[in-house]
Design a protein around this motif. Structure first.
Motif, PDB file in Angstrom:
ATOM      1  N   SER A  25      -6.618  -0.477 -12.174  1.00 34.88           N
ATOM      2  CA  SER A  25      -7.206   0.479 -11.233  1.00 34.88           C
ATOM      3  C   SER A  25      -8.543  -0.047 -10.700  1.00 34.88           C
ATOM      4  O   SER A  25      -8.834   0.071  -9.504  1.00 34.88           O
ATOM      5  N   MET A 165      -0.229  -0.817  -8.743  1.00 36.01           N
ATOM      6  CA  MET A 165      -1.639  -1.232  -8.567  1.00 36.01           C
ATOM      7  C   MET A 165      -1.771  -2.733  -8.816  1.00 36.01           C
ATOM      8  O   MET A 165      -2.468  -3.433  -8.086  1.00 36.01           O
ATOM      9  N   PRO A 356      -7.232   6.387 -12.188  1.00 35.91           N
ATOM     10  CA  PRO A 356      -7.625   6.293 -10.781  1.00 35.91           C
ATOM     11  C   PRO A 356      -9.123   6.593 -10.568  1.00 35.91           C
ATOM     12  O   PRO A 356      -9.837   5.785  -9.956  1.00 35.91           O
TER      13      PRO A 356
END
Ligand code: FAD
Length: 396
Positions: A25, A165, A356
């Motif tokens: 992230s 990601m 996140p």
């Protein structure tokens, strides 16, 4: 995913130690920040993530927290998970549906815990969460009340998010390598170099510790002693039954700590903390030390839902929480003295959904020197040496 073992350069603007959900992230948010044009290396000792907390996750997200910052972090998680599907339309890595929002159902068997749920519900709804308190009549059995929120709360494809990601970060130029950091060289208040198991040495401008259960080990390499993070056992079982209940089962948290939710069309996921004392275990110890299924789980689930007496285990795993013994909350941002050494660790059981917002926060600190979207300063490292815990009581 296959990664090379050798880095393509001998110096990087940002080196991230740990390439699971937190590390990925941070990498993703760095390369998606228009003000950032630096080089990024993610070092992961086990790219399969087989033994990471990320892989063991039960993949749930909730807004039912007791601290404001954790509710806000959860709200960004929901927004992130819902939006990346839109942004990257037909990418096969994008999980659908983004959130299966059957909610969390906290059961209370006492007036005291009902009071706690009521206080938490007030905080959550003041921040826009949809939590409702259900009365004893609505929940029946031997319970006093329950709290439920079905808005942006339930389960999501956490591994899908990590894979996506990682893939997006690699496409955008981030180097991921399969290697292990074994030494960190510092000079006064700066981290200067890191050494890898392969013998390679890399000069760094910024280093991030996103090493999960090994976070204290990695901190020690940089001379930071006693980071209060340790591995704690958590059991998960998947089971199928002859007769399912007619609707989705929210992630239902029994007062004993056993928690259960719908998994597939005919199966359920159930998890629990240890039967014995909840103590630190070796980071490499993945043994089932106790028979949690027979001794703890089965009696509780069959008491609550009698048709679960046909339960047959189809899968099971024992994973580790990266447990912050200081206050059960994440540690985010730079070390108080060594300003180019950052933490993104200590999630204590809620790191899949916190990745996140926490990854974005660390990226903002590196690029802008300040939080730009959500101020996570209450989760800073400095609260530990200063003895200012921010206790999260809603820990499962
Ligand atoms: C059973 C269980 C259920 C859970 N359920 C949920 C849930 O429903 N919802 C939720 O939000 N959270 C849940 N969690 C918590 C969540 O999974 C974790 O908080 C989160 O995945 C932590 O991610 P991370 O990237 O910080 O750490 P990790 O996933 O542990 O990753 C750290 C990585 O760092 C690497 N590493 C370590 N040291 C080095 C080194 N020296 N060099 C190179 N690499 C290194 C490791 O190999 C590892 O892959 C659960 C956890 C468990 C165990």
């Amino acid at each position: 995913m296959q990664f090379p073992t050798t880095p393509s350069r001998d110096n990087y603007d940002v080196v991230i130690i740990g390439g699971a959900t937190s590390g990925s992230s941070i990498a993703w948010h760095l390369v998606n920040d228009k003000s950032f044009s630096g080089s990024v290396l993610v070092i992961e000792r086990d790219p399969s993530l087989q033994f990471s907390a990320t892989q063991a996750s039960n993949n749930c997200m909730r807004q039912q927290f007791a601290t404001k910052i954790n509710v806000e972090i959860a709200q960004y998680a929901a927004e992130f998970v819902k939006n990346f599907g839109l942004e990257f339309g037909d990418d096969p890595c994008v999980p659908t549906p983004p959130i299966r929002d059957f909610g969390y159902l906290y059961l209370s068997d006492s007036k005291n815990f009902t009071e706690v749920l009521r206080e938490d519900q007030k905080l959550q709804s003041s921040l826009g969460a949809g939590t409702q308190i259900l009365s004893a009549d609505e929940v029946k059995k031997d319970l006093d009340s329950a709290s439920l929120n079905t808005k942006d709360e339930g389960c999501f494809n956490a591994m899908g998010m990590v894979n996506w990601m990682r893939m997006s970060a690699v496409k955008a130029g981030v180097d991921y390598i399969n290697n292990e950091v074994i030494e960190i060289m510092t000079n006064g208040d700066k981290t200067e170099d890191i050494k890898l198991l392969s013998g390679d040495r890399i000069s760094v401008k910024n280093v991030v510790n996103a090493a999960g259960t090994r976070a204290a080990q990695v901190a020690k390499m940089a001379g930071i002693k006693n980071l209060p993070i340790e591995a704690r056992r958590r059991y998960t079982y998947i089971f199928s039954v002859d007769e399912t209940i007619p609707q989705d089962l929210p992630l239902t948290i029994d007062p004993t700590g056993v928690h259960i939710r719908s998994y597939g069309p005919k199966d359920y996921l159930v998890g629990c903390p240890p039967i014995g004392p909840d103590i630190a275990v070796d980071v490499d110890d993945f043994s089932f030390a106790e028979n949690a299924w027979e001794e703890k789980i089965l009696p509780i689930i069959t008491r609550r839902i009698p048709q679960f007496n046909t339960a047959r285990i189809t899968n099971a795993w024992m994973g580790h929480y990266e447990f912050n013994t200081f206050d059960h909350n994440a540690v985010i941002g730079p070390h108080s003295v060594m300003k180019n050494f950052y933490f993104c660790v200590g999630f204590s059981g809620h790191g899949s959904q916190q990745a996140p917002a926490c990854g974005r926060a660390v990226a903002e600190l590196i690029v802008h020197g300040a939080f730009k979207s959500l101020d996570l300063s209450t989760l800073s490292y400095s609260r530990i040496p200063e003895g200012r815990p921010l206790v999260e009581r809603a820990v499962i």
